[in-house]
Scaffold this active site. Sequence first.
Site, mmCIF file in Angstrom:
data_model
loop_
_atom_site.group_PDB
_atom_site.id
_atom_site.type_symbol
_atom_site.label_atom_id
_atom_site.label_comp_id
_atom_site.label_asym_id
_atom_site.label_seq_id
_atom_site.Cartn_x
_atom_site.Cartn_y
_atom_site.Cartn_z
ATOM 1 N N ARG A 105 -9.042 1.367 8.876
ATOM 2 C CA ARG A 105 -8.659 -0.007 9.153
ATOM 3 C C ARG A 105 -9.762 -0.752 9.889
ATOM 4 O O ARG A 105 -9.600 -1.935 10.191
ATOM 5 C CB ARG A 105 -7.406 -0.020 10.021
ATOM 6 C CG ARG A 105 -6.133 -0.338 9.250
ATOM 7 C CD ARG A 105 -5.008 -0.347 10.277
ATOM 8 N NE ARG A 105 -3.855 -1.052 9.831
ATOM 9 C CZ ARG A 105 -2.794 -0.493 9.250
ATOM 10 N NH1 ARG A 105 -2.780 0.777 8.975
ATOM 11 N NH2 ARG A 105 -1.749 -1.232 8.928
ATOM 12 N N ARG A 163 -0.532 -9.056 13.349
ATOM 13 C CA ARG A 163 -1.073 -8.003 12.474
ATOM 14 C C ARG A 163 -1.943 -8.608 11.382
ATOM 15 O O ARG A 163 -2.928 -8.020 10.964
ATOM 16 C CB ARG A 163 0.076 -7.190 11.888
ATOM 17 C CG ARG A 163 0.742 -6.341 12.966
ATOM 18 C CD ARG A 163 2.087 -5.862 12.536
ATOM 19 N NE ARG A 163 1.989 -4.896 11.459
ATOM 20 C CZ ARG A 163 3.005 -4.563 10.676
ATOM 21 N NH1 ARG A 163 4.178 -5.124 10.849
ATOM 22 N NH2 ARG A 163 2.841 -3.679 9.732
ATOM 23 N N ARG A 213 11.684 -2.481 10.885
ATOM 24 C CA ARG A 213 10.757 -1.939 11.889
ATOM 25 C C ARG A 213 10.516 -2.971 12.988
ATOM 26 O O ARG A 213 10.417 -4.156 12.709
ATOM 27 C CB ARG A 213 9.417 -1.612 11.214
ATOM 28 C CG ARG A 213 9.310 -0.187 10.741
ATOM 29 C CD ARG A 213 8.155 0.031 9.810
ATOM 30 N NE ARG A 213 6.871 -0.496 10.275
ATOM 31 C CZ ARG A 213 5.734 -0.396 9.582
ATOM 32 N NH1 ARG A 213 5.733 0.220 8.407
ATOM 33 N NH2 ARG A 213 4.625 -0.889 10.048
ATOM 34 N N ARG A 231 11.445 -6.051 4.506
ATOM 35 C CA ARG A 231 11.215 -4.600 4.423
ATOM 36 C C ARG A 231 12.254 -3.844 5.235
ATOM 37 O O ARG A 231 12.580 -4.226 6.339
ATOM 38 C CB ARG A 231 9.811 -4.256 4.946
ATOM 39 C CG ARG A 231 9.617 -2.746 5.103
ATOM 40 C CD ARG A 231 8.181 -2.315 5.042
ATOM 41 N NE ARG A 231 7.349 -2.823 6.125
ATOM 42 C CZ ARG A 231 6.034 -2.598 6.202
ATOM 43 N NH1 ARG A 231 5.419 -1.893 5.269
ATOM 44 N NH2 ARG A 231 5.337 -3.092 7.196
ATOM 45 N N LYS A 280 0.826 -1.216 0.000
ATOM 46 C CA LYS A 280 0.000 0.000 0.000
ATOM 47 C C LYS A 280 0.857 1.262 0.000
ATOM 48 O O LYS A 280 0.610 2.175 -0.774
ATOM 49 C CB LYS A 280 -0.896 0.051 1.259
ATOM 50 C CG LYS A 280 -1.851 -1.100 1.414
ATOM 51 C CD LYS A 280 -2.674 -0.957 2.681
ATOM 52 C CE LYS A 280 -1.873 -0.965 3.971
ATOM 53 N NZ LYS A 280 -1.179 -2.238 4.256
HETATM 54 P P1 ADP Z 1 1.710 -1.407 7.354
HETATM 55 O O1 ADP Z 1 2.575 -0.557 6.468
HETATM 56 O O2 ADP Z 1 2.345 -2.681 7.697
HETATM 57 O O3 ADP Z 1 0.334 -1.610 6.810
HETATM 58 P P2 ADP Z 1 1.273 0.903 8.991
HETATM 59 O O4 ADP Z 1 2.520 1.684 8.915
HETATM 60 O O5 ADP Z 1 0.129 1.342 8.161
HETATM 61 O O6 ADP Z 1 1.604 -0.635 8.723
HETATM 62 O O7 ADP Z 1 0.774 0.828 10.501
HETATM 63 C C1 ADP Z 1 1.633 0.416 11.546
HETATM 64 C C2 ADP Z 1 0.826 0.304 12.822
HETATM 65 O O8 ADP Z 1 0.259 1.577 13.164
HETATM 66 C C3 ADP Z 1 -0.361 -0.649 12.753
HETATM 67 O O9 ADP Z 1 -0.001 -1.995 12.999
HETATM 68 C C4 ADP Z 1 -1.256 -0.066 13.865
HETATM 69 O O10 ADP Z 1 -0.792 -0.439 15.150
HETATM 70 C C5 ADP Z 1 -1.027 1.432 13.712
HETATM 71 N N1 ADP Z 1 -2.025 2.037 12.791
HETATM 72 C C6 ADP Z 1 -1.782 2.627 11.592
HETATM 73 N N2 ADP Z 1 -2.922 3.053 11.018
HETATM 74 C C7 ADP Z 1 -3.925 2.721 11.873
HETATM 75 C C8 ADP Z 1 -5.350 2.848 11.851
HETATM 76 N N3 ADP Z 1 -5.992 3.432 10.805
HETATM 77 N N4 ADP Z 1 -6.054 2.381 12.905
HETATM 78 C C9 ADP Z 1 -5.450 1.821 13.964
HETATM 79 N N5 ADP Z 1 -4.122 1.641 14.040
HETATM 80 C C10 ADP Z 1 -3.351 2.072 13.016
HETATM 81 P P1 ADP Z 2 2.311 -1.774 3.202
HETATM 82 O O1 ADP Z 2 2.339 -0.276 3.190
HETATM 83 O O2 ADP Z 2 1.086 -2.345 2.577
HETATM 84 O O3 ADP Z 2 2.561 -2.339 4.567
HETATM 85 P P2 ADP Z 2 4.879 -1.608 1.768
HETATM 86 O O4 ADP Z 2 4.575 -0.713 0.622
HETATM 87 O O5 ADP Z 2 5.677 -1.032 2.883
HETATM 88 O O6 ADP Z 2 3.513 -2.296 2.304
HETATM 89 O O7 ADP Z 2 5.619 -2.921 1.195
HETATM 90 C C1 ADP Z 2 6.006 -3.988 2.053
HETATM 91 C C2 ADP Z 2 7.366 -4.525 1.607
HETATM 92 O O8 ADP Z 2 7.237 -5.163 0.324
HETATM 93 C C3 ADP Z 2 8.437 -3.448 1.422
HETATM 94 O O9 ADP Z 2 9.674 -4.008 1.756
HETATM 95 C C4 ADP Z 2 8.372 -3.120 -0.062
HETATM 96 O O10 ADP Z 2 9.605 -2.625 -0.542
HETATM 97 C C5 ADP Z 2 8.035 -4.488 -0.672
HETATM 98 N N1 ADP Z 2 7.196 -4.409 -1.873
HETATM 99 C C6 ADP Z 2 6.225 -3.498 -2.166
HETATM 100 N N2 ADP Z 2 5.648 -3.760 -3.359
HETATM 101 C C7 ADP Z 2 6.247 -4.882 -3.818
HETATM 102 C C8 ADP Z 2 6.078 -5.689 -5.018
HETATM 103 N N3 ADP Z 2 5.149 -5.392 -5.940
HETATM 104 N N4 ADP Z 2 6.861 -6.782 -5.141
HETATM 105 C C9 ADP Z 2 7.769 -7.108 -4.187
HETATM 106 N N5 ADP Z 2 7.989 -6.403 -3.062
HETATM 107 C C10 ADP Z 2 7.235 -5.299 -2.874
#
Ligand code: ADP
Ligand code: ADP
Length: 213
Positions: free
Chosen positions: A88, A171, A160, A127, A13
Amino acid sequence: MKIIMLGAPGAGKGTQAKLIAEKYQVPHVSTGDIFRANIKNGTELGMEAKKYMDQGQLVPDELTVRILLDRVAQEDCKNGYVLDGFPRTIPQAQVLDEALTKQGEEIDYAINVDVPDENIVRRMSGRRACVKCGATYHIEHIPPKVEGVCDTCESELILRDDDKPETVQNRLKVYHDQTQPLIDFYTKKGVLKTVDGTVDMQDVFKAITDILG
Ligand code: ADP
Ligand code: ADP
Ligand code: ZN
């Protein structure tokens, strides 16, 4: 243009939201980034959010919604935004919906980046995030030019805390229980578009731009 990114943690995302923000000239709004910035600065909000994030749990809706509504009320969001990691939960989506309806606005697209659970743990353990600018990389799929160093700002890249495998399992469970129902919510609104998130980052982006135009 108002866009929501949906998908499991690690689905890509954030990666896609950054590309969308650049191409369509709208701000990239990530609640996770806002929380992490607050943790880094040692604010009260950051300390509260950290308790939940470290466990792989969601930060409570009340707090999260307040932060998000404040952010999208800012001047730079008046022509749209791409939301990454919000909503979420169904209550979060309802509050956003009500706030938009009050202003005669609505979400244009909810893009579901679809990646099966089997791929997620590998994605997350590879990541790496920049401590300074928040850029993300993947050690195998999207490596930085120099190992451990951010391409953009040359700061250090880290794994992270919440990307460790034990936390990732939590998660994923939280995602299936609380976030996946949003797919139905936005399907009913007629704005859901699903893209295959398992292909190369640029191919995922191509599928998204085909939808957004
Ligand atoms: P990811 O990139 O893996 O989807 P995020 O960076 O979006 O993770 O979020 C990291 C953490 O921050 C989540 O696991 C949650 O604890 C918190 N968080 C982020 N956005 C929200 C939300 N909209 N509602 C509740 N918790 C959130
Ligand atoms: P989210 O925001 O949904 O948690 P991220 O954008 O941070 O996800 O991506 C999660 C991990 O996967 C990161 O290490 C990113 O560089 C990698 N990644 C993202 N898109 C792709 C893809 N299309 N193929 C392989 N790896 C990817
Ligand atoms: Zn950086």
